[in-house]
Design an enzyme around this catalytic site. Structure first.
Site, PDB file in Angstrom:
ATOM      1  N   HIS A   1      41.485  73.341  65.567  1.00  0.00           N
ATOM      2  CA  HIS A   1      42.585  72.924  66.440  1.00  0.00           C
ATOM      3  C   HIS A   1      43.741  72.391  65.606  1.00  0.00           C
ATOM      4  CE1 HIS A   1      44.538  71.403  70.031  1.00  0.00           C
ATOM      5  NE2 HIS A   1      44.698  70.250  69.437  1.00  0.00           N
ATOM      6  N   GLU A   2      43.416  71.572  64.621  1.00  0.00           N
ATOM      7  CA  GLU A   2      44.449  70.981  63.771  1.00  0.00           C
ATOM      8  C   GLU A   2      45.193  72.047  62.975  1.00  0.00           C
ATOM      9  OE1 GLU A   2      45.572  67.885  63.664  1.00  0.00           O
ATOM     10  OE2 GLU A   2      44.219  67.404  65.302  1.00  0.00           O
TER      11      GLU A   2
ATOM     12  N   HIS B   1      45.233  76.698  65.740  1.00  0.00           N
ATOM     13  CA  HIS B   1      44.668  77.789  66.522  1.00  0.00           C
ATOM     14  C   HIS B   1      44.612  77.373  67.982  1.00  0.00           C
ATOM     15  CE1 HIS B   1      43.587  80.138  63.049  1.00  0.00           C
ATOM     16  NE2 HIS B   1      42.957  79.128  62.518  1.00  0.00           N
TER      17      HIS B   1
END
EC number: 3.4.24.-
Length: 62
Positions: free
Chosen positions: A50-51, A54
């Site tokens: 996530h970071e 994506h």
């Protein structure tokens, strides 16, 4: 077995991530190298993806 169960959980978590095939393969290979993949490691992997920007879709989220 527990390791097989955790491996399946890894597949289900990785599948919703918008990863390229090579990225998925790399992540799965690293996960499977870890015979006892813990839920914490799975959470960290999801957070890291996530970071990295994506698009992430988790069950129960919109």
């Amino acid at each position: 077995s527990i390791s097989a169960c955790n491996g399946l959980k890894g597949h289900f978590l990785i599948e919703p991530l918008k990863l390229s095939d090579s990225e998925k393969t790399d992540l799965l290979n690293r996960s499977h190298d870890n015979a006892q993949l813990s839920p914490i490691n799975l959470v960290v992997a999801v957070i890291m993806a996530h970071e990295m920007g994506h698009g992430m879709v988790l069950p129960g989220t919109k």
